[in-house]
Scaffold this active site. Structure first.
Site, PDB file in Angstrom:
ATOM      1  N   LYS A   9       6.802  -4.576   3.120  1.00 56.78           N
ATOM      2  CA  LYS A   9       7.040  -4.684   4.552  1.00 56.78           C
ATOM      3  C   LYS A   9       8.183  -5.662   4.847  1.00 56.78           C
ATOM      4  O   LYS A   9       8.648  -6.375   3.957  1.00 56.78           O
ATOM      5  CB  LYS A   9       5.749  -5.123   5.241  1.00 56.78           C
ATOM      6  CG  LYS A   9       4.626  -4.094   5.120  1.00 56.78           C
ATOM      7  CD  LYS A   9       3.375  -4.615   5.796  1.00 56.78           C
ATOM      8  CE  LYS A   9       2.256  -3.613   5.764  1.00 56.78           C
ATOM      9  NZ  LYS A   9       1.051  -4.134   6.447  1.00 56.78           N
ATOM     10  N   TYR A  49       1.443   5.483  10.555  1.00 45.49           N
ATOM     11  CA  TYR A  49       0.260   4.745  10.988  1.00 45.49           C
ATOM     12  C   TYR A  49      -0.588   5.528  11.996  1.00 45.49           C
ATOM     13  O   TYR A  49      -1.411   4.941  12.708  1.00 45.49           O
ATOM     14  CB  TYR A  49       0.662   3.387  11.564  1.00 45.49           C
ATOM     15  CG  TYR A  49       1.105   2.409  10.500  1.00 45.49           C
ATOM     16  CD1 TYR A  49       0.212   1.952   9.538  1.00 45.49           C
ATOM     17  CD2 TYR A  49       2.416   1.941  10.447  1.00 45.49           C
ATOM     18  CE1 TYR A  49       0.606   1.058   8.560  1.00 45.49           C
ATOM     19  CE2 TYR A  49       2.822   1.041   9.469  1.00 45.49           C
ATOM     20  CZ  TYR A  49       1.909   0.609   8.532  1.00 45.49           C
ATOM     21  OH  TYR A  49       2.307  -0.280   7.557  1.00 45.49           O
ATOM     22  N   PHE A  57      -4.323  -2.960  17.830  1.00 47.75           N
ATOM     23  CA  PHE A  57      -3.182  -3.596  17.166  1.00 47.75           C
ATOM     24  C   PHE A  57      -2.042  -2.625  16.865  1.00 47.75           C
ATOM     25  O   PHE A  57      -1.014  -3.031  16.324  1.00 47.75           O
ATOM     26  CB  PHE A  57      -3.628  -4.276  15.865  1.00 47.75           C
ATOM     27  CG  PHE A  57      -4.260  -3.339  14.857  1.00 47.75           C
ATOM     28  CD1 PHE A  57      -3.479  -2.543  14.031  1.00 47.75           C
ATOM     29  CD2 PHE A  57      -5.636  -3.264  14.742  1.00 47.75           C
ATOM     30  CE1 PHE A  57      -4.054  -1.681  13.105  1.00 47.75           C
ATOM     31  CE2 PHE A  57      -6.231  -2.416  13.816  1.00 47.75           C
ATOM     32  CZ  PHE A  57      -5.431  -1.616  13.001  1.00 47.75           C
ATOM     33  N   ARG A  85      -4.296  -0.945  -5.124  1.00 49.85           N
ATOM     34  CA  ARG A  85      -5.041  -1.614  -4.052  1.00 49.85           C
ATOM     35  C   ARG A  85      -5.697  -2.897  -4.555  1.00 49.85           C
ATOM     36  O   ARG A  85      -5.703  -3.915  -3.859  1.00 49.85           O
ATOM     37  CB  ARG A  85      -6.056  -0.667  -3.430  1.00 49.85           C
ATOM     38  CG  ARG A  85      -5.338   0.439  -2.644  1.00 49.85           C
ATOM     39  CD  ARG A  85      -6.216   1.178  -1.708  1.00 49.85           C
ATOM     40  NE  ARG A  85      -6.731   0.353  -0.632  1.00 49.85           N
ATOM     41  CZ  ARG A  85      -6.068  -0.011   0.467  1.00 49.85           C
ATOM     42  NH1 ARG A  85      -4.804   0.346   0.618  1.00 49.85           N
ATOM     43  NH2 ARG A  85      -6.647  -0.729   1.406  1.00 49.85           N
ATOM     44  N   THR A  91      -6.624  -7.019   2.969  1.00 48.59           N
ATOM     45  CA  THR A  91      -5.629  -6.892   4.039  1.00 48.59           C
ATOM     46  C   THR A  91      -5.229  -8.251   4.601  1.00 48.59           C
ATOM     47  O   THR A  91      -4.054  -8.503   4.859  1.00 48.59           O
ATOM     48  CB  THR A  91      -6.177  -5.987   5.165  1.00 48.59           C
ATOM     49  OG1 THR A  91      -6.514  -4.714   4.597  1.00 48.59           O
ATOM     50  CG2 THR A  91      -5.155  -5.791   6.260  1.00 48.59           C
ATOM     51  N   ARG A 102      -1.051 -10.102  -1.908  1.00 50.12           N
ATOM     52  CA  ARG A 102      -1.275 -10.738  -0.602  1.00 50.12           C
ATOM     53  C   ARG A 102      -1.805 -12.157  -0.731  1.00 50.12           C
ATOM     54  O   ARG A 102      -1.458 -13.030   0.069  1.00 50.12           O
ATOM     55  CB  ARG A 102      -2.217  -9.880   0.233  1.00 50.12           C
ATOM     56  CG  ARG A 102      -1.567  -8.573   0.676  1.00 50.12           C
ATOM     57  CD  ARG A 102      -2.551  -7.708   1.401  1.00 50.12           C
ATOM     58  NE  ARG A 102      -1.941  -6.499   1.930  1.00 50.12           N
ATOM     59  CZ  ARG A 102      -2.579  -5.344   2.031  1.00 50.12           C
ATOM     60  NH1 ARG A 102      -3.846  -5.243   1.635  1.00 50.12           N
ATOM     61  NH2 ARG A 102      -1.972  -4.288   2.525  1.00 50.12           N
ATOM     62  N   ASN A 112       1.448  -9.167   6.024  1.00 51.25           N
ATOM     63  CA  ASN A 112       0.706  -9.226   4.761  1.00 51.25           C
ATOM     64  C   ASN A 112       1.480  -8.612   3.595  1.00 51.25           C
ATOM     65  O   ASN A 112       0.916  -8.272   2.575  1.00 51.25           O
ATOM     66  CB  ASN A 112      -0.684  -8.617   4.917  1.00 51.25           C
ATOM     67  CG  ASN A 112      -0.662  -7.152   5.290  1.00 51.25           C
ATOM     68  OD1 ASN A 112       0.377  -6.515   5.321  1.00 51.25           O
ATOM     69  ND2 ASN A 112      -1.828  -6.618   5.574  1.00 51.25           N
ATOM     70  N   GLU A 126       1.421  10.369   2.776  1.00 61.05           N
ATOM     71  CA  GLU A 126       2.340   9.247   2.990  1.00 61.05           C
ATOM     72  C   GLU A 126       3.618   9.404   2.176  1.00 61.05           C
ATOM     73  O   GLU A 126       4.715   9.150   2.680  1.00 61.05           O
ATOM     74  CB  GLU A 126       1.651   7.933   2.639  1.00 61.05           C
ATOM     75  CG  GLU A 126       0.552   7.552   3.606  1.00 61.05           C
ATOM     76  CD  GLU A 126      -0.142   6.259   3.250  1.00 61.05           C
ATOM     77  OE1 GLU A 126      -0.926   5.791   4.086  1.00 61.05           O
ATOM     78  OE2 GLU A 126       0.088   5.701   2.163  1.00 61.05           O
TER      79      GLU A 126
END
Length: 142
Positions: A9, A49, A57, A85, A91, A102, A112, A126
């Site tokens: 991100k 998303y 959010f 994951r 998260t 993270r 994150n 995705e």
């Protein structure tokens, strides 16, 4: 072989963490088969998303993910989704174990650092948003 999508991100890209994060995934035995940097726009963010559209959010998430460049990567391997994951951590970085992406690198629940597919089925969808099949490279990892 199972495939999964990883997004570094904007906070991760802006802090120069893409290489470190990609390297962590390769050290899990996952094979990098697709890689690109891009500036996600609101249309792509909305598609990506979409499952969160009704959540409070959502607007902040779209604003954040479109605020700077991202690194998109596809990894392949046995149990790729689960391995990635686990390596990413919870998260919320405050609840992530040290040694996870993270836990070590995340700032807060919004910033994150990474996104990873949550199932093999969602990974297929995705991946198709960010890569065509011809952009994914098949090779023997040694």
């Amino acid at each position: 072989m199972e495939r999964t999508l990883l997004l570094v991100k904007p906070d991760g890209v802006n802090r120069g963490l893409s290489g470190e994060i990609l390297g962590r995934m390769e050290k899990l035995g996952l094979k990098l088969i697709g890689l690109r940097m891009l500036q996600m726009d609101a249309v792509l963010a909305d598609k990506h998303y979409a499952p969160h559209r009704a959540r409070p959010f959502f607007k902040d998430l779209v604003t954040y993910i479109t605020s700077g460049p991202i690194t998109a990567a596809v990894f392949e391997g046995e149990n790729a989704v689960e391995k990635m994951r686990k390596a990413m951590g919870a998260t919320d970085p405050a609840k992530s174990e040290k040694g996870t992406v993270r836990g070590d690198l995340g700032i807060d629940i919004e910033q994150n650092t990474v996104h990873g597919s949550d199932s093999a089925e969602n990974a297929k969808h995705e991946i198709s948003l960010f890569f065509s099949e011809s952009e994914l490279v098949n090779y023997d990892r040694r």
